[in-house]
Design an enzyme around this catalytic site. Structure first.
Site, PDB file in Angstrom:
ATOM      1  N   LYS A   1       0.815  -1.220   0.000  1.00  0.00           N
ATOM      2  CA  LYS A   1       0.000   0.000   0.000  1.00  0.00           C
ATOM      3  C   LYS A   1       0.852   1.274   0.000  1.00  0.00           C
ATOM      4  O   LYS A   1       0.469   2.265  -0.623  1.00  0.00           O
ATOM      5  CB  LYS A   1      -0.984   0.009   1.160  1.00  0.00           C
ATOM      6  CG  LYS A   1      -0.427  -0.236   2.536  1.00  0.00           C
ATOM      7  CD  LYS A   1      -1.548  -0.336   3.566  1.00  0.00           C
ATOM      8  CE  LYS A   1      -1.011  -0.750   4.933  1.00  0.00           C
ATOM      9  NZ  LYS A   1      -0.596  -2.174   4.946  1.00  0.00           N
ATOM     10  N   THR A   2       2.000   1.268   0.681  1.00  0.00           N
ATOM     11  CA  THR A   2       2.847   2.461   0.678  1.00  0.00           C
ATOM     12  C   THR A   2       3.353   2.765  -0.723  1.00  0.00           C
ATOM     13  O   THR A   2       3.262   3.913  -1.207  1.00  0.00           O
ATOM     14  CB  THR A   2       4.029   2.286   1.637  1.00  0.00           C
ATOM     15  OG1 THR A   2       3.544   2.154   2.971  1.00  0.00           O
ATOM     16  CG2 THR A   2       4.973   3.487   1.567  1.00  0.00           C
TER      17      THR A   2
ATOM     18  N   GLU B   1      -2.796   6.485   2.145  1.00  0.00           N
ATOM     19  CA  GLU B   1      -2.541   5.103   2.529  1.00  0.00           C
ATOM     20  C   GLU B   1      -3.472   4.757   3.689  1.00  0.00           C
ATOM     21  O   GLU B   1      -3.521   5.475   4.692  1.00  0.00           O
ATOM     22  CB  GLU B   1      -1.084   4.937   2.950  1.00  0.00           C
ATOM     23  CG  GLU B   1      -0.740   3.529   3.391  1.00  0.00           C
ATOM     24  CD  GLU B   1       0.732   3.356   3.725  1.00  0.00           C
ATOM     25  OE1 GLU B   1       1.072   2.354   4.368  1.00  0.00           O
ATOM     26  OE2 GLU B   1       1.552   4.232   3.341  1.00  0.00           O
TER      27      GLU B   1
END
Length: 465
Positions: free
Chosen positions: A121-122, A165
């Protein structure tokens, strides 16, 4: 879903744990929007000076008197009752918000694109932010790491889009109100919070259910958990737009022919009736091609032409501690990665294999959390066995107390490669003595293993290789 507050409703804000990556992001956004803030943290970190320069009043150490004339207190997940500032805020009846609720207030009024997943996700959030900024959309963003090319992990842009995020670790992503959701994958993790894998999957379903009618859900077709979520939402929420991406034949956007190309990584992305584009990335690995495909889908939904989306993605040069090159000495490249779940470790080592080519891959790994090591020690050993050398440090406890019988030996006893248990003091010399020109060394884990990179480069420079 929690009530969606505006920043104006919060008044003056005090942020506890302001040095952490999540709370500091909220602080940057609030300061950019003209909110008067104070903050505190246990340590005097470099980011505190940056926030002071932006106008924040910051205290080092937690004391009740640090909470002055404020209306709202925003805190990180690590702040608990017994903290003098927390207790003072409760005594005074102040509004107490989790970091995610503070971020939700900062996002209010924007088109929110939320990126969630057990892994990736980052990087995916970062790819989207860089792509949109390169295309001139001036997005706001909040990301769990500093991003090369962006300079910071959070910024208030002039455009209507906010890219965030979305952290699933404590289910705080349920505090958001997104119009677009990306789910990179769903696996068992954070079982100290959820208890069971089924509860993890249910949390992601609840998160996807936050989408309004005609909202967009983008899921990875290659991941069983994400694929199952897409199928379920298509059945239960026909009012949504659901898209998938991946190497799978049934993906709406399909990746083909991945291969290194010089120092970059490429593949073809096909969708629709014979429409295609070439993804050309500066970051290696099939997992990053998947992340870029998700970002590409977001770009098209934001109105970008395919050429503009691809150009923006090609400008992405990486996120902090995500296959980050720390340096090269004696022909040996040293990378650092935040991977702390077996799937992430495997992806990082596969990328290292692609980068090393005919060279060998050596890794020092630090397990993160006793509970995670207990649950996944076999999977960690399998992933680490992809390396030619795997040294394993003792467990980084983070927020946990030790669990009887749970040590790094659970991992090292199952390794099927060279290496084994190691201490922080011996890692640099051991790896430098084994590495040869063309090899890759990786430091992997969410704890202080990242500090080993400097020592390893020093040992290589000293001629220990």
């Amino acid at each position: 879903m929690q009530q969606q507050r505006t920043l104006e409703e919060l008044g003056r804000v005090h942020l506890m744990g302001i040095g952490g990556v999540g709370v500091s992001a909220v602080a940057r956004l609030m300061l950019a929007r003209g909110v008067t803030i104070t903050g505190s943290d246990a340590k005097d970190l470099p980011v505190l000076d940056e926030l002071r320069a932006l106008g924040a009043e910051i205290h080092v150490g937690y004391r009740a008197e640090n909470i002055g004339d404020v209306d709202t207190v925003v805190m990180s997940s690590v702040v608990k009752p017994g903290n003098p500032e927390y207790d003072e805020a409760v005594r005074r009846g102040l509004r107490l918000l989790h970091r995610s609720e503070g971020l939700a207030a900062a996002m209010n009024g924007h088109q929110v694109i939320a990126v969630a997943g057990t892994h990736g996700k980052t990087t995916t959030t970062s790819l989207i932010a860089v792509m949109l900024r390169e295309a001139g959309l001036s997005p706001s963003f909040a990301i769990g790491a500093n991003i090369a090319g962006l300079g910071v992990n959070a910024e208030h842009g002039a455009g209507r889009v906010f890219v965030a995020e979305a952290d699933e670790s404590d289910a705080s992503f349920l505090n958001y109100a997104p119009q677009v959701i990306v789910v990179t994958n769903i696996e068992a993790d954070h079982l100290d919070h959820y208890g069971t894998e089924a509860a993890v999957h249910q949390a992601f379903f609840s998160f996807a259910s936050l989408l309004p009618a005609d909202g967009l859900l983008i899921c990875c077709a290659d991941d069983p958990g994400s694929h199952a979520l897409a199928s379920r939402m298509r059945r239960e929420r026909p009012d949504l737009r659901v898209q998938t991406y991946g190497f799978s034949e049934d993906a709406d956007r399909r990746l083909l022919d991945p291969a290194p190309h010089g120092t970059r990584f490429e593949c073809t992305l096909e969708w629709g009736a014979g429409t295609s584009a070439v993804l050309d990335l500066a970051v290696p690995g099939n997992h990053n091609l998947l992340n870029a495909a998700a970002a590409f889908a977001v770009g098209l939904d934001c109105g970008l032409e395919p050429e503009a989306a691809v150009a923006g993605l090609s400008a992405f040069s990486g996120a902090s501690r995500r296959f980050e090159l720390r340096g090269e000495e004696s022909g040996v490249r040293v990378y650092d990665d935040y991977a702390h779940h077996p799937t992430e470790v495997l992806a990082a080592l596969r990328a290292a294999r692609a980068v090393a080519g005919d060279g060998k891959v050596h890794v020092v790994f630090q397990p993160h959390l006793f509970s995670r090591t207990r649950e996944f020690h076999r999977e960690f050993a399998d992933a680490l066995s992809l390396a030619d050398t795997a040294l394993v440090l003792e467990i980084y406890p983070a927020r946990e107390t030790p669990i009887e019988g749970v040590t790094s030996a659970l991992v090292t006893d199952l390794l099927n490669t060279e290496g084994g248990p190691a201490t922080a003091g011996e890692v640099a010399a051991v790896l430098a003595s084994r590495a040869r020109p063309g090899d890759v060394i990786m430091t992997i884990g969410a704890g202080d293993v990242t500090e080993q990179g400097v020592a390893i480069l020093g040992a290589l420079a000293a001629g220990e290789a």
